[in-house]
Design a protein around this motif. Structure first.
Motif, PDB file in Angstrom:
ATOM      1  N   GLN A  87       0.809  -1.212   0.000  1.00 16.39           N
ATOM      2  CA  GLN A  87       0.000   0.000   0.000  1.00 16.39           C
ATOM      3  C   GLN A  87       0.850   1.273   0.000  1.00 16.39           C
ATOM      4  N   LEU A  97       3.031   4.500   4.367  1.00 15.44           N
ATOM      5  CA  LEU A  97       2.054   4.748   5.425  1.00 15.44           C
ATOM      6  C   LEU A  97       0.645   4.559   4.882  1.00 15.44           C
ATOM      7  N   TYR A  98      -0.108   3.615   5.468  1.00 17.29           N
ATOM      8  CA  TYR A  98      -1.460   3.366   4.956  1.00 17.29           C
ATOM      9  C   TYR A  98      -2.549   3.566   6.004  1.00 17.29           C
ATOM     10  N   GLN A  99      -2.182   3.658   7.285  1.00 22.05           N
ATOM     11  CA  GLN A  99      -3.217   3.860   8.305  1.00 22.05           C
ATOM     12  C   GLN A  99      -2.645   4.578   9.509  1.00 22.05           C
ATOM     13  N   THR A 100      -3.401   5.553  10.008  1.00 20.81           N
ATOM     14  CA  THR A 100      -3.067   6.222  11.268  1.00 20.81           C
ATOM     15  C   THR A 100      -4.295   6.161  12.179  1.00 20.81           C
ATOM     16  N   GLY A 130      -7.452   7.107  10.040  1.00 14.67           N
ATOM     17  CA  GLY A 130      -7.213   7.715   8.735  1.00 14.67           C
ATOM     18  C   GLY A 130      -6.615   6.726   7.754  1.00 14.67           C
ATOM     19  N   ALA A 131      -7.050   6.793   6.491  1.00 19.83           N
ATOM     20  CA  ALA A 131      -6.535   5.937   5.419  1.00 19.83           C
ATOM     21  C   ALA A 131      -5.627   6.770   4.513  1.00 19.83           C
ATOM     22  N   HIS A 132      -4.489   6.189   4.097  1.00 19.22           N
ATOM     23  CA  HIS A 132      -3.501   6.936   3.323  1.00 19.22           C
ATOM     24  C   HIS A 132      -2.948   6.084   2.187  1.00 19.22           C
ATOM     25  N   ASN A 133      -2.387   6.757   1.182  1.00 19.81           N
ATOM     26  CA  ASN A 133      -1.703   6.137   0.050  1.00 19.81           C
ATOM     27  C   ASN A 133      -2.543   5.049  -0.608  1.00 19.81           C
ATOM     28  N   ASN A 149      -4.275   2.648   0.620  1.00 21.90           N
ATOM     29  CA  ASN A 149      -5.404   2.161   1.404  1.00 21.90           C
ATOM     30  C   ASN A 149      -6.703   2.706   0.812  1.00 21.90           C
ATOM     31  N   ASP A 196     -11.870   7.041   5.900  1.00 22.30           N
ATOM     32  CA  ASP A 196     -11.598   7.461   7.273  1.00 22.30           C
ATOM     33  C   ASP A 196     -12.795   7.086   8.147  1.00 22.30           C
TER      34      ASP A 196
END
Length: 236
Positions: free
Chosen positions: A63, A66-69, A93-96, A98, A102
């Motif tokens: 992914q 960084l794919y999740q915070t 949060g979903a990133h890149n 992913n 959210d």
């Protein structure tokens, strides 16, 4: 009939069956290498009440980094000796790469400490912008700590299962959703800080035509105990 034209005896095929069955799941599932990091800060309010501030970042090869915070807080209340009730909130949060949305999540949990064993029974409520339905998750966890020294150094192993009791229009599907298994080392770093370092294996069975997913992660979790008060710790 010549030997070359004779059918192969069935008994000669049986040894190959287990190998074929093992090969199918390995080819069908997709795998990923990941890094999971988490920082928990425990803030005692009284002898029986604490607030835990949580920060999570997860990275994935598949992914694109960084794919999740996750950022949240949990209120813990000691109900009896070895038993703690928890109520919390998380912003996810979903990133890149992913493709998930959210989410806002509420949590209720019971944590029990019984000698070397720690158990946690958690219920999540997921709020997704894709629909009005609330997605519920049931997450039982058990962890075993094997102390190596009186200073607190310990080996640990844990298992957590995820069961989804309902389906939603925004994508949650009912049923057994995943399991997480961790083996690692608990390392005390001074009086107020400790670190869990370990290998995490997460398996999600394929459902509704989707492929099974297996994640292999290096997991690093730091726990900060303000005022030197130590609370039971488990991974998220």
């Amino acid at each position: 009939m010549s030997d070359r034209s004779r059918p192969l005896p069935t008994r000669r095929l049986w040894p190959a069956v287990p190998l074929a069955l093992l090969a199918v799941p390995a080819q069908a599932q997709q795998q990923d290498a990941q890094l999971w990091t988490q920082v928990n800060t425990n803030v005692p309010l009284t002898d029986d009440v604490r607030v835990t501030l949580e920060q999570i970042a997860r990275f994935s090869d598949r992914q694109d980094g960084l794919y999740q915070t996750e950022f949240g807080a949990l209120l813990g209340v000691r109900a009896a000796k070895g038993i703690e009730l928890g109520f919390g909130y998380r912003k996810v949060g979903a990133h890149n790469g992913n493709t998930g949305a959210d989410e806002d999540r509420l949590r209720q949990q019971v944590v029990g400490t019984f000698g070397a064993f720690t158990t946690r029974f958690r219920v999540d409520e997921r709020f997704n912008p894709g629909g009005r339905e609330i997605g519920f998750r049931i997450r039982p966890l058990v962890r075993y700590n094997y102390r190596l020294r009186t200073s607190g150094l310990a080996l640990f192993a844990s298992h957590e299962s995820f069961y989804l009791p309902n389906a939603t229009s925004w994508g949650q599907r009912r049923g057994y959703e995943r399991m997480r298994n961790i083996v690692g080392l608990l390392v005390p770093i001074g009086r107020r800080l400790s670190m869990d370092v370990g290998y995490l294996n997460q398996f999600r069975p394929g459902r509704s035509g989707s492929r099974a997913q297996m994640d292999h992660a290096l997991t690093l979790q730091w726990t900060i105990n303000l005022n030197g008060v130590v609370f039971p710790g488990v991974h998220d």
